[in-house]
Design an enzyme around this catalytic site. Structure first.
Site, short mmCIF file in Angstrom:
data_model
loop_
_atom_site.label_atom_id
_atom_site.label_comp_id
_atom_site.label_asym_id
_atom_site.label_seq_id
_atom_site.Cartn_x
_atom_site.Cartn_y
_atom_site.Cartn_z
N THR A 158 -22.47 4.42 -5.41
CA THR A 158 -22.69 3.16 -6.15
C THR A 158 -21.83 2.08 -5.47
OG1 THR A 158 -21.08 3.86 -7.81
CG2 THR A 158 -23.40 4.18 -8.33
N THR A 195 -17.65 8.78 -13.77
CA THR A 195 -18.59 8.23 -12.78
C THR A 195 -18.42 8.95 -11.48
OG1 THR A 195 -18.39 6.06 -13.70
CG2 THR A 195 -19.65 6.21 -11.71
N ASN A 403 -14.98 -5.71 -10.32
CA ASN A 403 -15.34 -5.37 -11.69
C ASN A 403 -15.58 -6.56 -12.60
OD1 ASN A 403 -15.53 -2.47 -11.92
ND2 ASN A 403 -13.48 -2.55 -11.04
#
Lengths: 408, 408
Positions: A158, A195, A403
């Site tokens: 990702t 994750t 983020n």
């Protein structure tokens, strides 16, 4: 940490999930992500014995539920299919039916039993799985041009900046056993699976129960000892496939070389864990916290986790500031029975606290040490024989940047 | 959160620790810090009944130990003396003797009993208390020019950017009772007292046991529900001094207006807590997490803390990104029994998740809401009658900047 001699474990240069016999892997771009490969798979020539560990998050994503249930039927899988970009999490009934369809279509395409297909997804939460793209991916699974373990290692990423993979070999019963693996990490990596997806393959013959035990034991010392930001996600799992293509006698705890296998297996898990920690979002450094002299295993690992998770420690390391007060502070709030007057701390080889009191040290030397790409923080509790190691990364401007704008 | 009507609680404009009768306060620069005031005190005309709560960090700083022991003798103090810049923590025997000397010199100067002096320090860990500066400060304590509650509120700050203080009044037994307070916070603020000092004063008549009970109860709902970065420090405490200069009948749980007092007291603690959270290192926004519908108090507060502590939530709010997946993720890893299919989430008034499933909402509207200086994240677990509120701040570039270079 695993102590390894080259004699015992041979590291395969650029090793991957297809280093063991009988595994193939591939990946391609189906359009879920803008340009990055977003769909990948691992396939074994024969149904492989499987073991799995899963996120402890209450919100478990649909693919994780489907995989867990399928695996429990006969502890075998033959194909793992993964997409990145969309996590298929918080997607309700639609999410479950999409995950099941992804599994079924893959089984049909690869001509394997439906229950022998594991599905995994990682990416945004609350967005339905884009089934058109998934179908495109599955349709391409028999197309040789997409086959490459590097494609697979890329397709599962990702916000990771590099692929994570490795493989090692050991001799068991005179046979060369290979263990390979690939993983994705990046932000939200935390103890208890976060994750994080990790796929490990081996051609060893091993029974299911022993494999599951080895995975659980090893995960507690590796994947569960890494942290990037303390969050843990809805989709994370580690799967191990053992297809038994070598001729060793069945591995289990009574096998004379069980420990050799365990050590090699742990070496792969630890290697992937460190690759994940080093590539935490925005990270510039790998931090290794070694706790020794603990009165219990629990204390050793909780203290290591408290230090590796401290935002203040992480920013100090980013700034190469030998501010040991923050390490001591984290040790103190770990909620473990620690005697403050016994605690010693060193930055690499540089002693900064001895038995609870500051040591005169050269601040410049400390700063210089912390400018390394790998930084070791050693905490000796002087209170017993137990030890633990945790890995993480520094907290940087780029973490905030990545983020604060992941979606919008 | 406290529901307040203006009728019940009167807020004093620019109120402070000297708003209640019989308290004076001051502060000055003694040279521990470069230019900022670094030494302050609060003094009561008469010995005041005291209550205290302290850090749970295993490493408790010397001044905290000295204060705790002194207070336990007769539950009274008359003078609080505080320095910023150096925490006198991890300083061994020298630290204890320095803290005791600071206490003794203050007692002599102010002509009060040694046990009636509380000492507090905040700042760097592992550095000996600069006693020359401390002596300079104590020498100046009788000099009227340094007297000002604003000086006190400034002197206790470290990396805080603004002073934190307030005061309120209520009628008890027809008497006007005043409650004032000042606090310092900034980084390392966490549940369980963290680099947080808070001093509350009141002229109410109240017995020690009830005051301690009120403080403990209220701290759990206010100071222990704020977080900046999850670290908790070695020096933190909240002290309440009640000097009884009003003529109310002794406050305790059987007093008919006990709840009125408790509500006003909680209002001050909550106000200071929010001021601390809003001024977290580098913060641009105050985040308030309201959890409702929990099956227990424990679940309500643990879920609120998990969400407010999530680095991913904090960076999303900084970026005004209505990424509710991160809120759901934090709810899920709070280790509380939560039913994913019941959880609803709203950003202010904007519903984003209902019973575990995404709601179609206008992303721009969500983004706009998150650009406010105060942001409310509401989580309804739809599983019971309990609720909790936690306060924190966003995670920004400046947090990293401040903490990557605190010392060097």
């Amino acid at each position: 940490m695993v102590a390894v001699t080259d004699k015992e474990i041979h590291i395969i240069k650029n090793g991957n999930v297809t280093s063991p016999h009988g595994f193939s892997a591939g990946g391609l771009h189906t359009g879920i992500r803008k340009t990055k490969l977003d769909f990948g798979w691992i396939h074994s020539d024969n149904p492989a014995t499987v073991a799995g560990v899963y996120t402890l998050n209450t919100f478990q994503a649909a693919p994780l539920k489907v995989t867990k249930e399928s695996i429990e039927k006969d502890n075998k899988i033959q194909t793992v299919v993964v997409n990145s970009g969309v996590a298929n999490s918080c997607t309700g009934k639609q999410g479950m039916s999409d995950a099941l369809e992804m599994q079924k279509l893959t089984a049909d395409k690869m001509n394997v039993s439906t229950d022998h297909v594991a599905v995994a997804s990682t990416g945004l939460i609350g967005v339905p799985l884009p089934m058109d793209n998934i179908r495109t991916g599955i349709e391409a699974m028999t197309n040789r041009e997409h086959y490459s373990p590097a494609n697979f290692a890329t397709a599962i990423l990702t916000t990771d900046t590099v692929t994570k993979h490795m493989a090692v070999q050991i001799e068991i019963d005179g046979e060369t056993i290979t263990i390979g693996g690939a993983a994705k990490g990046s932000g939200m990596i935390d103890p208890n699976m976060a994750t994080m997806l990790s796929f490990i393959t081996t051609d060893a013959v091993i029974d299911h129960e022993s494999l599951q035990k080895a995975l659980k034991h090893t995960t507690n010392q590796t994947f569960n000892m890494i942290t990037v930001d303390g969050d843990s996600s809805t989709n994370d799992m580690v799967l191990v496939m053992a297809n038994g293509q070598q001729n060793n006698s069945v591995l289990n705890e009574s096998h004379p070389q069980w420990n050799d296998f365990l050590q090699a297996f742990q070496y792969v898990c630890e290697g992937l864990s460190k690759q994940i920690a080093r590539d935490g979002e925005g990270a510039t450094k790998l931090i290794e916290v070694n706790v020794t002299g603990a009165a219990s295993n629990e204390t050793a690992s909780q203290v290591a986790k408290a230090v590796i998770s401290s935002s203040l420690v992480k920013t100090a390391i980013y700034g190469s500031d030998p501010n040991w007060g923050r390490i001591i502070t984290a040790v103190g709030y770990s909620e473990q029975p620690v005697d403050p007057d016994k605690v010693s701390v060193s930055l690499g080889e540089i002693a900064v606290v001895e038995s609870g009191l500051p040591v005169d040290f050269d601040e410049n030397e400390g700063k210089q040490y912390l400018e390394n790409e790998t930084v070791k923080l050693n905490v000796d509790l002087q209170d017993g024989p137990y030890e633990a190691t945790a890995w993480g990364c520094d907290l940087t401007y780029d973490y905030v940047k990545i983020n604060a704008s992941y979606r919008t």
